[in-house]
Write an enzyme that holds these catalytic residues in place. Structure first.
Site, PDB file in Angstrom:
ATOM      1  N   ARG A  97       6.022  14.568  -3.049  1.00 12.62           N
ATOM      2  CA  ARG A  97       5.053  14.106  -4.054  1.00 12.62           C
ATOM      3  C   ARG A  97       3.791  14.968  -4.115  1.00 12.62           C
ATOM      4  O   ARG A  97       2.965  14.786  -5.016  1.00 12.62           O
ATOM      5  CB  ARG A  97       4.681  12.631  -3.807  1.00 12.62           C
ATOM      6  CG  ARG A  97       5.865  11.685  -4.008  1.00 12.62           C
ATOM      7  CD  ARG A  97       5.423  10.261  -4.260  1.00 12.62           C
ATOM      8  NE  ARG A  97       4.699  10.128  -5.517  1.00 12.62           N
ATOM      9  CZ  ARG A  97       4.125   9.012  -5.944  1.00 12.62           C
ATOM     10  NH1 ARG A  97       4.190   7.920  -5.197  1.00 12.62           N
ATOM     11  NH2 ARG A  97       3.478   8.963  -7.098  1.00 12.62           N
ATOM     12  N   HIS A 173       3.390   0.540   1.097  1.00 13.28           N
ATOM     13  CA  HIS A 173       2.062   0.683   0.482  1.00 13.28           C
ATOM     14  C   HIS A 173       1.430  -0.705   0.447  1.00 13.28           C
ATOM     15  O   HIS A 173       2.125  -1.709   0.209  1.00 13.28           O
ATOM     16  CB  HIS A 173       2.171   1.168  -0.971  1.00 13.28           C
ATOM     17  CG  HIS A 173       2.299   2.645  -1.158  1.00 13.28           C
ATOM     18  ND1 HIS A 173       3.150   3.202  -2.089  1.00 13.28           N
ATOM     19  CD2 HIS A 173       1.659   3.683  -0.569  1.00 13.28           C
ATOM     20  CE1 HIS A 173       3.039   4.521  -2.064  1.00 13.28           C
ATOM     21  NE2 HIS A 173       2.144   4.842  -1.137  1.00 13.28           N
ATOM     22  N   ASP A 175      -0.183  -2.092  -1.866  1.00 18.62           N
ATOM     23  CA  ASP A 175      -0.008  -2.803  -3.145  1.00 18.62           C
ATOM     24  C   ASP A 175       1.395  -3.385  -3.324  1.00 18.62           C
ATOM     25  O   ASP A 175       1.681  -4.017  -4.333  1.00 18.62           O
ATOM     26  CB  ASP A 175      -0.419  -1.922  -4.340  1.00 18.62           C
ATOM     27  CG  ASP A 175       0.537  -0.765  -4.603  1.00 18.62           C
ATOM     28  OD1 ASP A 175       1.532  -0.597  -3.875  1.00 18.62           O
ATOM     29  OD2 ASP A 175       0.276  -0.003  -5.564  1.00 18.62           O
ATOM     30  N   CYS A 266       2.228  -0.309  -9.195  1.00 14.33           N
ATOM     31  CA  CYS A 266       2.427   1.107  -8.846  1.00 14.33           C
ATOM     32  C   CYS A 266       2.394   1.992 -10.090  1.00 14.33           C
ATOM     33  O   CYS A 266       2.070   3.169 -10.010  1.00 14.33           O
ATOM     34  CB  CYS A 266       3.785   1.323  -8.183  1.00 14.33           C
ATOM     35  SG  CYS A 266       4.076   0.352  -6.724  1.00 14.33           S
TER      36      CYS A 266
HETATM   37  N1  ARG Z   1       8.975   6.476  -4.879  1.00 13.36           N
HETATM   38  C1  ARG Z   1       7.553   6.345  -4.771  1.00 13.36           C
HETATM   39  C2  ARG Z   1       7.112   6.700  -3.361  1.00 13.36           C
HETATM   40  O1  ARG Z   1       7.844   6.417  -2.433  1.00 13.36           O
HETATM   41  C3  ARG Z   1       7.123   4.968  -5.154  1.00 13.36           C
HETATM   42  C4  ARG Z   1       5.645   4.782  -5.173  1.00 13.36           C
HETATM   43  C5  ARG Z   1       5.205   3.363  -5.383  1.00 13.36           C
HETATM   44  N2  ARG Z   1       3.816   3.283  -5.539  1.00 13.36           N
HETATM   45  C6  ARG Z   1       3.015   2.315  -5.080  1.00 13.36           C
HETATM   46  N3  ARG Z   1       1.760   2.331  -5.426  1.00 13.36           N
HETATM   47  N4  ARG Z   1       3.436   1.408  -4.246  1.00 13.36           N
HETATM   48  O2  ARG Z   1       6.073   7.255  -3.143  1.00 13.36           O
END
Ligand code: ARG
Length: 274
Positions: A97, A173, A175, A266
């Site tokens: 990412r 996370h 959230d 998200c």
């Molecule tokens: N596939 C993404 C990751 O693993 C999902 C992100 C989800 N974002 C969030 N704010 N919870 O990073």
């Protein structure tokens, strides 16, 4: 400079990213499974429905262009954290990412924000740092580091930082398992925290505990617009708990994004934390 005027949209403004190259091409959380990739047309219509709900309920949306080759960029909650006209850009834990950072940075700069970069540790933005009034709630362990949260808090002059360690890799996370509704009330999935951190949350904000059957459908991953809450489908117990407190739940189907480990919250980043 963007033209949005937060005062015209009392329920808030959010940054979103329309899926153009959204996919599951790697696995960086337990939800991502290369044999269960999202159905593109369905993902696009689910995103559009979420988008329409936020607008219909009085929210304002800003858009960042989806850069090819960064399939998780739709999850703009991870772009950074905003307070006033200041934005701290994320430093992603995973290389998968990290390439998104420059696009988010460009968007914040072009939109007139004062952009800040952190000196230490990983930080995944609002995914792991949520304002509730003057308090900043932070989750560390999987994606963000405590040191980064302390740096963010001092940069923003935050009066109270409540940092808790995330325990369950499915709720990687903050959230995904905690959602402030007001400065005094939040949804929480208790199973995502150890007992002492849960007590810490409880001392700071009143908690509505969601059952784990709803938590695994990402019920805490909600967009709050006053007393309207846009959140994933299939979580009736929590909708009733919200109704008892005077909130209206607006369920939206987000199955194709849950395949990547994300849902309503998200997919949006709050742009007007004061
Ligand atoms: N596939 C993404 C990751 O693993 C999902 C992100 C989800 N974002 C969030 N704010 N919870 O990073």
């Amino acid at each position: 400079m963007t033209s949005f005027a937060p005062s015209l949209f009392p329920h808030g403004s959010w940054l979103v990213c329309k899926p153009k190259d959204y996919d599951v091409r790697y696995q960086i959380n337990p939800w991502m499974d290369l044999s269960k990739t999202p159905e593109k047309a369905l993902a696009a219509s689910q995103w559009m429905n979420l988008h329409h709900h936020i607008l219909r309920l009085g929210g304002w949306l800003e858009y960042v262009e989806h850069a090819d080759g960064w399939p998780d960029m739709v999850f703009t909650a991870n772009a950074g954290l905003v307070r006033g006209r200041d934005a701290v850009i994320s430093k992603f834990r995973h290389k998968e990412r990290a390439g998104e950072e420059r696009y988010f940075k460009e968007w914040f700069s072009a939109s007139g924000f004062n952009v800040h970069e952190l000196s230490k540790g990983a930080f995944e933005g609002e995914g792991d740092a949520l304002f509730a009034g003057d308090t900043l709630f932070c989750g560390y362990g999987f994606r963000s580091d405590r040191a980064a949260h302390e740096e963010v808090a001092s940069l923003f002059g935050v009066k109270k930082l409540v940092a808790v360690q995330l325990q369950d890799p499915r709720f990687y996370h903050l959230d995904t398992c905690f959602c402030p509704l007001t400065p005094k009330l939040a949804l929480v999935h208790p199973g995502a925290f150890n007992a002492s951190d849960l007590a810490l949350l409880e001392q700071s904000i009143e908690l509505i505990r969601v059952p784990s059957t709803d938590a695994v459908h990402f019920v805490c991953n909600a967009v709050v617009l006053g007393t309207d809450v846009v959140l994933p489908a299939g979580c009736d117990t929590t909708y009733r708990a919200l109704a008892e407190r005077g909130y209206t739940a607006h369920p939206v189907a987000l199955s194709e994004f849950i395949k990547a480990g994300g849902a309503a919250k998200c997919l949006s980043l709050k742009l007007d934390n004061s």
